[in-house]
Scaffold this motif. Structure first.
Motif, PDB file in Angstrom:
ATOM      1  N   LEU A 165       0.814  -1.216   0.000  1.00 55.66           N
ATOM      2  CA  LEU A 165       0.000   0.000   0.000  1.00 55.66           C
ATOM      3  C   LEU A 165       0.849   1.268   0.000  1.00 55.66           C
ATOM      4  O   LEU A 165       0.504   2.246  -0.658  1.00 55.66           O
ATOM      5  N   ASP A 166       1.990   1.230   0.698  1.00 55.75           N
ATOM      6  CA  ASP A 166       2.905   2.384   0.665  1.00 55.75           C
ATOM      7  C   ASP A 166       3.419   2.611  -0.743  1.00 55.75           C
ATOM      8  O   ASP A 166       3.536   3.733  -1.221  1.00 55.75           O
ATOM      9  N   LEU A 167       3.759   1.485  -1.381  1.00 55.88           N
ATOM     10  CA  LEU A 167       4.270   1.533  -2.744  1.00 55.88           C
ATOM     11  C   LEU A 167       3.254   2.215  -3.661  1.00 55.88           C
ATOM     12  O   LEU A 167       3.590   3.128  -4.421  1.00 55.88           O
ATOM     13  N   LEU A 168       1.985   1.790  -3.567  1.00 56.97           N
ATOM     14  CA  LEU A 168       0.986   2.346  -4.474  1.00 56.97           C
ATOM     15  C   LEU A 168       0.656   3.802  -4.150  1.00 56.97           C
ATOM     16  O   LEU A 168       0.353   4.575  -5.048  1.00 56.97           O
ATOM     17  N   ALA A 169       0.737   4.165  -2.884  1.00 57.94           N
ATOM     18  CA  ALA A 169       0.485   5.564  -2.532  1.00 57.94           C
ATOM     19  C   ALA A 169       1.554   6.444  -3.180  1.00 57.94           C
ATOM     20  O   ALA A 169       1.247   7.478  -3.790  1.00 57.94           O
ATOM     21  N   ALA A 170       2.815   6.021  -3.079  1.00 61.18           N
ATOM     22  CA  ALA A 170       3.909   6.785  -3.687  1.00 61.18           C
ATOM     23  C   ALA A 170       3.778   6.789  -5.209  1.00 61.18           C
ATOM     24  O   ALA A 170       4.016   7.803  -5.876  1.00 61.18           O
ATOM     25  N   PHE A 171       3.369   5.652  -5.746  1.00 58.92           N
ATOM     26  CA  PHE A 171       3.232   5.513  -7.201  1.00 58.92           C
ATOM     27  C   PHE A 171       2.098   6.413  -7.730  1.00 58.92           C
ATOM     28  O   PHE A 171       2.249   7.085  -8.751  1.00 58.92           O
ATOM     29  N   ALA A 172       0.963   6.428  -7.025  1.00 58.25           N
ATOM     30  CA  ALA A 172      -0.172   7.263  -7.440  1.00 58.25           C
ATOM     31  C   ALA A 172       0.231   8.734  -7.442  1.00 58.25           C
ATOM     32  O   ALA A 172      -0.084   9.479  -8.372  1.00 58.25           O
ATOM     33  N   ASP A 173       0.950   9.137  -6.400  1.00 61.52           N
ATOM     34  CA  ASP A 173       1.433  10.514  -6.306  1.00 61.52           C
ATOM     35  C   ASP A 173       2.302  10.867  -7.492  1.00 61.52           C
ATOM     36  O   ASP A 173       2.173  11.918  -8.104  1.00 61.52           O
ATOM     37  N   LYS A 174       3.226   9.971  -7.785  1.00 67.54           N
ATOM     38  CA  LYS A 174       4.209  10.196  -8.831  1.00 67.54           C
ATOM     39  C   LYS A 174       3.554  10.329 -10.197  1.00 67.54           C
ATOM     40  O   LYS A 174       3.755  11.283 -10.939  1.00 67.54           O
ATOM     41  N   LEU A 175       2.712   9.347 -10.532  1.00 64.68           N
ATOM     42  CA  LEU A 175       2.158   9.280 -11.889  1.00 64.68           C
ATOM     43  C   LEU A 175       1.004  10.266 -12.118  1.00 64.68           C
ATOM     44  O   LEU A 175       0.610  10.487 -13.258  1.00 64.68           O
ATOM     45  N   SER A 176       0.468  10.836 -11.037  1.00 62.80           N
ATOM     46  CA  SER A 176      -0.601  11.816 -11.217  1.00 62.80           C
ATOM     47  C   SER A 176      -0.038  13.149 -11.687  1.00 62.80           C
ATOM     48  O   SER A 176      -0.788  14.052 -12.044  1.00 62.80           O
ATOM     49  N   ASP A 177       1.271  13.273 -11.683  1.00 70.24           N
ATOM     50  CA  ASP A 177       1.927  14.472 -12.195  1.00 70.24           C
ATOM     51  C   ASP A 177       2.093  14.287 -13.708  1.00 70.24           C
ATOM     52  O   ASP A 177       2.852  13.429 -14.159  1.00 70.24           O
ATOM     53  N   SER A 178       1.359  15.081 -14.484  1.00 71.82           N
ATOM     54  CA  SER A 178       1.336  14.843 -15.934  1.00 71.82           C
ATOM     55  C   SER A 178       2.711  15.047 -16.563  1.00 71.82           C
ATOM     56  O   SER A 178       3.040  14.448 -17.585  1.00 71.82           O
ATOM     57  N   GLN A 179       3.528  15.879 -15.918  1.00 70.74           N
ATOM     58  CA  GLN A 179       4.885  16.083 -16.442  1.00 70.74           C
ATOM     59  C   GLN A 179       5.721  14.806 -16.285  1.00 70.74           C
ATOM     60  O   GLN A 179       6.471  14.423 -17.185  1.00 70.74           O
TER      61      GLN A 179
END
Lengths: 148, 90
Positions: free
Chosen positions: A111-125
């Motif tokens: 779950l930590d992994l996906l939270a960090a991943f969601a944050d990262k990939l939600s940045d369109s840049q």
């Protein structure tokens, strides 16, 4: 931290042309090489794709190949296969260029992994840079820089 | 209000979707409980969600459920999530 779930050799570029299921198998195979899953997990992910269609193509050009937690998973992990030749999956988000593979032994370890991943990939840049990147070192720099 | 983020396994896509649905809801100022569930759980539960979100291939498999079902093409696009949630909830 996102980087702790990726093995150092788990970000790869596939130079040759692959079908979507081949790309899913190869991406998931990176988790096996990293010691995060047993080879049976590849079959489980392909069965998930077969049963439900390309639902894990979750954004334009991006797939997150995974299967339910199982005994074939050793620990939570992630890998990325970039396709030099993007392929068709049958999803509205085709063509697919980034195949992430994900595994978790249970419904909580990652779950930590996906939270960090969601944050990262939600940045369109970040997303656009990854879609345009062609070198493994560049992709890991994009994924892991300024990580939470 | 209860919202389900659905995926085939209930551990990957749905968890990412839940994270971004929560973010979109807080930007809209809407309070709701968001749960990441598998397709089977979404179909089999007694606790009906008011709204269910899933990617298009799974929406096809959610027919017959009385909840409002929203199809999400890009689970990382907070603008798409926000617009669709607002249209459904208002």
């Amino acid at each position: 931290m996102l980087s702790s779930y990726f093995d150092k050799d788990s970000i790869r570029v596939a130079a040759q042309e692959l079908s979507f299921s081949e790309a899913v198998a190869e991406g998931t195979g990176l988790l096996v090489s990293a010691g995060q899953a047993n080879p049976e997990y590849i079959g489980e992910v392909l069965a998930n794709l077969e049963a439900l269609g390309p639902y894990f193509v979750v954004a334009p050009g991006v797939a997150i190949a995974h299967a339910p937690p199982s005994s074939a998973v050793i620990k939570a992990g992630m890998a990325l296969l970039k396709l030099a030749a993007p392929c068709e999956s049958g999803s509205a988000n085709d063509p697919v260029a980034l195949v992430f593979a994900l595994c978790s032994p249970d419904s909580e370890s990652h779950l930590d992994l996906l939270a960090a991943f969601a944050d990262k990939l939600s940045d369109s840049q970040v997303m656009n840079s990854l879609l345009n990147a062609s070198a493994e070192s560049v992709m890991s720099a994009i994924l892991f820089e300024n990580q939470l | 209000m209860l919202i389900y983020a659905v995926c085939g396994a209930g551990i990957g896509t749905s968890v990412l979707l839940k994270a971004n649905v929560e973010r979109a809801l807080s930007m809209l100022g809407i309070e709701a409980e968001v749960k990441a569930v598998s397709l089977e759980d979404a179909r089999g539960t007694n606790q009906m969600a008011q709204v269910i979100l899933a990617t298009p291939e799974l929406v096809e498999k959610l027919g017959g459920i009385p909840s409002e079902v929203i199809s999400i093409n890009n689970i990382f696009d907070l603008a798409e999530l926000g617009e669709k949630l607002q249209a459904t909830l208002s």
